[in-house]
Design a protein around this motif. Structure first.
Motif, PDB file in Angstrom:
ATOM      1  N   ALA A 118      -6.895  -7.485   5.053  1.00 41.08           N
ATOM      2  CA  ALA A 118      -6.838  -8.448   3.795  1.00 41.08           C
ATOM      3  C   ALA A 118      -5.658  -9.549   3.825  1.00 41.08           C
ATOM      4  N   GLU A 119      -4.711  -9.019   4.443  1.00 43.55           N
ATOM      5  CA  GLU A 119      -3.314  -9.836   4.316  1.00 43.55           C
ATOM      6  C   GLU A 119      -2.800 -10.386   5.732  1.00 43.55           C
ATOM      7  N   GLY A 120      -3.311  -9.672   6.750  1.00 44.49           N
ATOM      8  CA  GLY A 120      -2.744  -9.936   8.179  1.00 44.49           C
ATOM      9  C   GLY A 120      -1.655  -9.037   8.407  1.00 44.49           C
ATOM     10  N   VAL A 121      -1.243  -8.864   9.573  1.00 43.08           N
ATOM     11  CA  VAL A 121      -0.378  -7.745  10.090  1.00 43.08           C
ATOM     12  C   VAL A 121       1.135  -8.085   9.265  1.00 43.08           C
ATOM     13  N   ALA A 122       1.486  -9.398   8.880  1.00 44.59           N
ATOM     14  CA  ALA A 122       2.560  -9.679   8.313  1.00 44.59           C
ATOM     15  C   ALA A 122       2.755  -9.065   6.908  1.00 44.59           C
ATOM     16  N   GLY A 123       1.519  -8.857   6.333  1.00 43.81           N
ATOM     17  CA  GLY A 123       1.562  -8.385   4.968  1.00 43.81           C
ATOM     18  C   GLY A 123       1.657  -6.960   4.795  1.00 43.81           C
ATOM     19  N   ILE A 124       1.742  -6.218   5.930  1.00 44.05           N
ATOM     20  CA  ILE A 124       1.882  -4.719   5.909  1.00 44.05           C
ATOM     21  C   ILE A 124       3.222  -4.412   5.624  1.00 44.05           C
ATOM     22  N   THR A 125       3.492  -3.763   4.591  1.00 39.13           N
ATOM     23  CA  THR A 125       4.609  -3.380   3.995  1.00 39.13           C
ATOM     24  C   THR A 125       4.549  -1.858   3.587  1.00 39.13           C
ATOM     25  N   HIS A 126       5.626  -1.203   3.257  1.00 32.57           N
ATOM     26  CA  HIS A 126       5.841   0.014   2.632  1.00 32.57           C
ATOM     27  C   HIS A 126       5.010   0.210   1.440  1.00 32.57           C
ATOM     28  N   ARG A 127       5.287  -0.898   0.650  1.00 35.14           N
ATOM     29  CA  ARG A 127       4.756  -0.712  -0.688  1.00 35.14           C
ATOM     30  C   ARG A 127       3.230  -1.153  -0.577  1.00 35.14           C
ATOM     31  N   ALA A 128       2.807  -2.426   0.171  1.00 36.78           N
ATOM     32  CA  ALA A 128       1.346  -2.860   0.269  1.00 36.78           C
ATOM     33  C   ALA A 128       0.572  -1.432   0.759  1.00 36.78           C
ATOM     34  N   VAL A 129       1.111  -0.686   1.702  1.00 39.14           N
ATOM     35  CA  VAL A 129       0.270   0.230   2.321  1.00 39.14           C
ATOM     36  C   VAL A 129       0.182   1.293   1.258  1.00 39.14           C
ATOM     37  N   THR A 130       1.321   2.170   0.755  1.00 38.80           N
ATOM     38  CA  THR A 130       1.288   2.934  -0.091  1.00 38.80           C
ATOM     39  C   THR A 130       0.522   2.873  -1.351  1.00 38.80           C
ATOM     40  N   GLU A 131       0.435   1.420  -1.870  1.00 40.70           N
ATOM     41  CA  GLU A 131      -0.108   1.146  -3.330  1.00 40.70           C
ATOM     42  C   GLU A 131      -1.661   1.414  -2.924  1.00 40.70           C
ATOM     43  N   ARG A 132      -1.983   0.848  -1.765  1.00 40.59           N
ATOM     44  CA  ARG A 132      -3.450   0.748  -1.382  1.00 40.59           C
ATOM     45  C   ARG A 132      -4.034   2.340  -1.158  1.00 40.59           C
ATOM     46  N   ALA A 133      -3.092   3.151  -0.534  1.00 42.92           N
ATOM     47  CA  ALA A 133      -3.409   4.570  -0.181  1.00 42.92           C
ATOM     48  C   ALA A 133      -3.132   5.361  -1.440  1.00 42.92           C
ATOM     49  N   GLY A 134      -2.590   4.788  -2.461  1.00 44.91           N
ATOM     50  CA  GLY A 134      -2.271   5.701  -3.839  1.00 44.91           C
ATOM     51  C   GLY A 134      -1.258   6.818  -3.594  1.00 44.91           C
ATOM     52  N   LEU A 135      -0.279   6.503  -2.818  1.00 39.59           N
ATOM     53  CA  LEU A 135       0.788   7.466  -2.445  1.00 39.59           C
ATOM     54  C   LEU A 135       2.186   6.908  -2.962  1.00 39.59           C
ATOM     55  N   PRO A 136       3.023   7.745  -2.886  1.00 47.95           N
ATOM     56  CA  PRO A 136       4.530   7.399  -3.267  1.00 47.95           C
ATOM     57  C   PRO A 136       5.177   6.522  -2.145  1.00 47.95           C
TER      58      PRO A 136
END
Length: 215
Positions: free
Chosen positions: A30-48
């Motif tokens: 959706a965002e490219g590898v540069a868009g992979i952050t702790h927040r982006a990943v955990t929000e999509r996964a529904g995790l802390p």
């Protein structure tokens, strides 16, 4: 990847880790590898937010693991197809026809993979993970060519993989721009050319006489 507690091996921990890996693939698409952050990943996964650090030493380690996991899952499906074709003593034409849909782009995995390739071009430290992914895609291509009865399948496997990746990029950029018959024609022509170049004229002519499958 650094050490983690024994909780990682519990089913609930394994499920969280798997969710992180899948979310990473989806964010990359959706965002490219540069868009992979702790927040982006955990929000999509529904995790802390702290979940990534619990399992991985860095965001780079997460990206590499997600790439390997996604590519390995895709390769397993294609290798199973190649083995089935080999056991059935399939003709070259049947292998080409079956291999065509198997390499069609899948969202989000294929888009995430292509994003990873571009990321590796700019970040040398990421190239080992991508090199492994390329090697696996070539192994699958070689398995399909071997199932068709061609000698020295490793010689043509890189070309098969490159054609598949190129068509996938075009189809993802402009959906519907690469009809399935384009894949079939390209693989058929590549396989014929490989056989002729290797001196296997009889096998090439046998394949040439067989009509291409209708779209």
């Amino acid at each position: 990847m650094g050490a983690v507690t024994e909780r990682r091996h519990r089913p609930s921990a394994q499920a969280r880790r798997a969710a992180l890996l899948r979310a990473t693939v989806e964010v990359a698409a959706a965002e490219g590898v540069a868009g992979i952050t702790h927040r982006a990943v955990t929000e999509r996964a529904g995790l802390p937010l702290a979940t990534v650090s619990y399992f991985f030493d860095s965001i780079g380690a997460l990206i590499e693991e997600a790439l390997r996991d996604s590519v390995a899952a895709d390769a397993a499906v294609q290798e199973e197809l190649a083995e089935a074709l080999a056991e059935a003593h399939s003709s070259p034409e049947e292998v080409v026809a079956a291999f065509t849909p198997a390499v069609a782009p899948r969202f989000p995995d294929t888009l995430a993979m292509l994003e990873a390739y571009l990321h590796a071009a700019r970040h040398p430290e990421f190239r080992d993970a991508v090199a492994d992914a390329l090697a696996m895609s070539r192994q699958v291509s070689a398995a399909a060519v071997r199932a068709a009865g061609a000698p020295d399948p490793e010689a043509v496997a890189p070309a098969f993989a490159a054609v598949a990746h190129g068509f996938a990029l075009h189809e993802l950029a402009v959906p519907g721009s690469v009809p399935p018959e384009y894949f079939d024609s390209a693989f058929r022509a590549l396989f014929l050319g490989f056989l002729l170049d290797a001196g296997h004229v009889d096998l090439a002519m046998e394949l040439r006489r067989q009509p291409a499958p209708e779209a």
